[in-house]
Design a protein around this motif. Structure first.
Motif, PDB file in Angstrom:
ATOM      1  N   ASN A  70       0.853  -1.187   0.000  1.00  0.00           N
ATOM      2  CA  ASN A  70       0.000   0.000   0.000  1.00  0.00           C
ATOM      3  C   ASN A  70       0.892   1.241   0.000  1.00  0.00           C
ATOM      4  O   ASN A  70       1.976   1.244   0.558  1.00  0.00           O
ATOM      5  N   ARG A  71       0.415   2.230  -0.703  1.00  0.00           N
ATOM      6  CA  ARG A  71       1.150   3.485  -0.838  1.00  0.00           C
ATOM      7  C   ARG A  71       0.136   4.624  -0.976  1.00  0.00           C
ATOM      8  O   ARG A  71      -1.048   4.396  -1.167  1.00  0.00           O
ATOM      9  N   LYS A  72       0.632   5.830  -0.915  1.00  0.00           N
ATOM     10  CA  LYS A  72      -0.239   6.974  -1.160  1.00  0.00           C
ATOM     11  C   LYS A  72      -0.844   6.822  -2.553  1.00  0.00           C
ATOM     12  O   LYS A  72      -0.156   6.474  -3.509  1.00  0.00           O
ATOM     13  N   SER A  73      -2.133   7.104  -2.643  1.00  0.00           N
ATOM     14  CA  SER A  73      -2.849   6.897  -3.898  1.00  0.00           C
ATOM     15  C   SER A  73      -2.693   8.062  -4.870  1.00  0.00           C
ATOM     16  O   SER A  73      -3.023   7.926  -6.038  1.00  0.00           O
ATOM     17  N   GLY A  74      -2.232   9.196  -4.376  1.00  0.00           N
ATOM     18  CA  GLY A  74      -2.214  10.393  -5.210  1.00  0.00           C
ATOM     19  C   GLY A  74      -3.470  11.228  -5.012  1.00  0.00           C
ATOM     20  O   GLY A  74      -3.612  12.309  -5.567  1.00  0.00           O
ATOM     21  N   ILE A  75      -4.386  10.719  -4.205  1.00  0.00           N
ATOM     22  CA  ILE A  75      -5.623  11.432  -3.873  1.00  0.00           C
ATOM     23  C   ILE A  75      -5.482  11.910  -2.427  1.00  0.00           C
ATOM     24  O   ILE A  75      -5.032  11.164  -1.563  1.00  0.00           O
ATOM     25  N   TYR A  76      -5.859  13.152  -2.216  1.00  0.00           N
ATOM     26  CA  TYR A  76      -5.776  13.678  -0.852  1.00  0.00           C
ATOM     27  C   TYR A  76      -6.844  14.733  -0.667  1.00  0.00           C
ATOM     28  O   TYR A  76      -7.435  15.233  -1.613  1.00  0.00           O
ATOM     29  N   LEU A 107      -7.747  18.360   1.578  1.00  0.00           N
ATOM     30  CA  LEU A 107      -7.195  19.433   2.393  1.00  0.00           C
ATOM     31  C   LEU A 107      -8.120  19.627   3.582  1.00  0.00           C
ATOM     32  O   LEU A 107      -9.290  19.963   3.430  1.00  0.00           O
ATOM     33  N   ALA A 108      -7.596  19.388   4.760  1.00  0.00           N
ATOM     34  CA  ALA A 108      -8.381  19.501   5.984  1.00  0.00           C
ATOM     35  C   ALA A 108      -8.191  20.885   6.575  1.00  0.00           C
ATOM     36  O   ALA A 108      -7.593  21.772   5.958  1.00  0.00           O
ATOM     37  N   ASP A 109      -8.653  21.053   7.790  1.00  0.00           N
ATOM     38  CA  ASP A 109      -8.544  22.344   8.480  1.00  0.00           C
ATOM     39  C   ASP A 109      -7.117  22.873   8.395  1.00  0.00           C
ATOM     40  O   ASP A 109      -6.154  22.152   8.634  1.00  0.00           O
ATOM     41  N   GLY A 110      -7.011  24.138   8.091  1.00  0.00           N
ATOM     42  CA  GLY A 110      -5.706  24.783   8.025  1.00  0.00           C
ATOM     43  C   GLY A 110      -4.865  24.285   6.862  1.00  0.00           C
ATOM     44  O   GLY A 110      -3.651  24.328   6.907  1.00  0.00           O
ATOM     45  N   ASN A 111      -5.517  23.796   5.814  1.00  0.00           N
ATOM     46  CA  ASN A 111      -4.821  23.293   4.624  1.00  0.00           C
ATOM     47  C   ASN A 111      -3.875  22.126   4.912  1.00  0.00           C
ATOM     48  O   ASN A 111      -2.890  21.932   4.219  1.00  0.00           O
ATOM     49  N   GLN A 112      -4.171  21.357   5.948  1.00  0.00           N
ATOM     50  CA  GLN A 112      -3.380  20.154   6.198  1.00  0.00           C
ATOM     51  C   GLN A 112      -3.803  19.077   5.215  1.00  0.00           C
ATOM     52  O   GLN A 112      -4.996  18.850   5.001  1.00  0.00           O
ATOM     53  N   ARG A 113      -2.826  18.439   4.648  1.00  0.00           N
ATOM     54  CA  ARG A 113      -3.075  17.420   3.628  1.00  0.00           C
ATOM     55  C   ARG A 113      -3.310  16.064   4.295  1.00  0.00           C
ATOM     56  O   ARG A 113      -2.512  15.605   5.095  1.00  0.00           O
ATOM     57  N   LYS A 114      -4.429  15.432   3.913  1.00  0.00           N
ATOM     58  CA  LYS A 114      -4.734  14.084   4.391  1.00  0.00           C
ATOM     59  C   LYS A 114      -4.727  13.160   3.177  1.00  0.00           C
ATOM     60  O   LYS A 114      -5.607  13.211   2.324  1.00  0.00           O
ATOM     61  N   ASP A 115      -3.696  12.322   3.100  1.00  0.00           N
ATOM     62  CA  ASP A 115      -3.559  11.413   1.970  1.00  0.00           C
ATOM     63  C   ASP A 115      -4.443  10.182   2.137  1.00  0.00           C
ATOM     64  O   ASP A 115      -4.625   9.674   3.238  1.00  0.00           O
TER      65      ASP A 115
END
Length: 182
Positions: free
Chosen positions: A71-77, A79-87
């Motif tokens: 498993n790896r990051k899918s390339g889809i994420y 942007l949560a609160d404060g522009n935090q990236r959730k992969d």
């Protein structure tokens, strides 16, 4: 006694099956498990496909060998609160050879899926085989079936001409010449 002939034959067949189950379990331990692993390692090396081997041996007689594509990051994420990236992570699929209760070996696969975004499809049964059926060609055939399903999953779209719904013509004045019955 003639009336017991059929039932005696069934008892003999049953006893023969019990002997086969024992023979197949011994074959798994003595040769088959190592054969499957060796053939899969050759396929991975020849194709340069990255995968991890694992063995499940907690319950003797129901062991399994699997290759997991990881498993790896899918390339889809998102942007949560404060522009935090959730992969979103992607599981890339698994091919499994597992013993059944009767000594046969079930070959199945899990499909890729994206965690938290797409529900995984149920596993797919590729086949169930008695140990004497195993050879290099069978392992290659199972591996090819696994790859075909992975390719189909990755290439998903609704443009497959074989599955398109019938075309319905619509448009301005298309139905102009149709007669309407009263």
């Amino acid at each position: 006694m003639e009336k017991y002939t059929a039932i005696k034959e069934k008892v003999e067949k049953y006893k023969h099956m019990l002997d086969k189950v024992l023979t197949w379990r011994i074959a798994w331990d003595d040769t088959l498990k190592k054969f499957i692993q060796t053939e899969l390692e050759k396929l991975l090396k020849t194709t340069d496909l990255a995968a991890n081997f694992s063995e499940e041996e907690k319950i003797k007689g129901l062991e399994s060998i699997s290759i997991k594509l990881g498993n790896r990051k899918s390339g889809i994420y998102e942007l949560a609160d404060g522009n935090q990236r959730k992969d979103f992570f992607k599981e890339y699929g698994t091919l499994v050879y597992s013993q059944l209760f009767n000594g046969k070996v079930q070959v199945w696969m899990s499909y890729p899926f994206i965690e938290g975004l797409v529900e995984p499809r149920p596993p797919k049964l590729i086949g169930i085989y008695a140990p004497p059926e195993f050879n290099e060609d069978l392992i290659i055939s199972n591996f090819e079936a696994f790859l075909n399903d992975l390719i189909e999953w990755e290439d998903y779209d609704d443009d497959d001409p074989a599955s398109q719904a019938p075309q319905t013509r619509i448009g301005f004045e298309f139905n102009k010449n149709l007669e309407i019955e009263d």
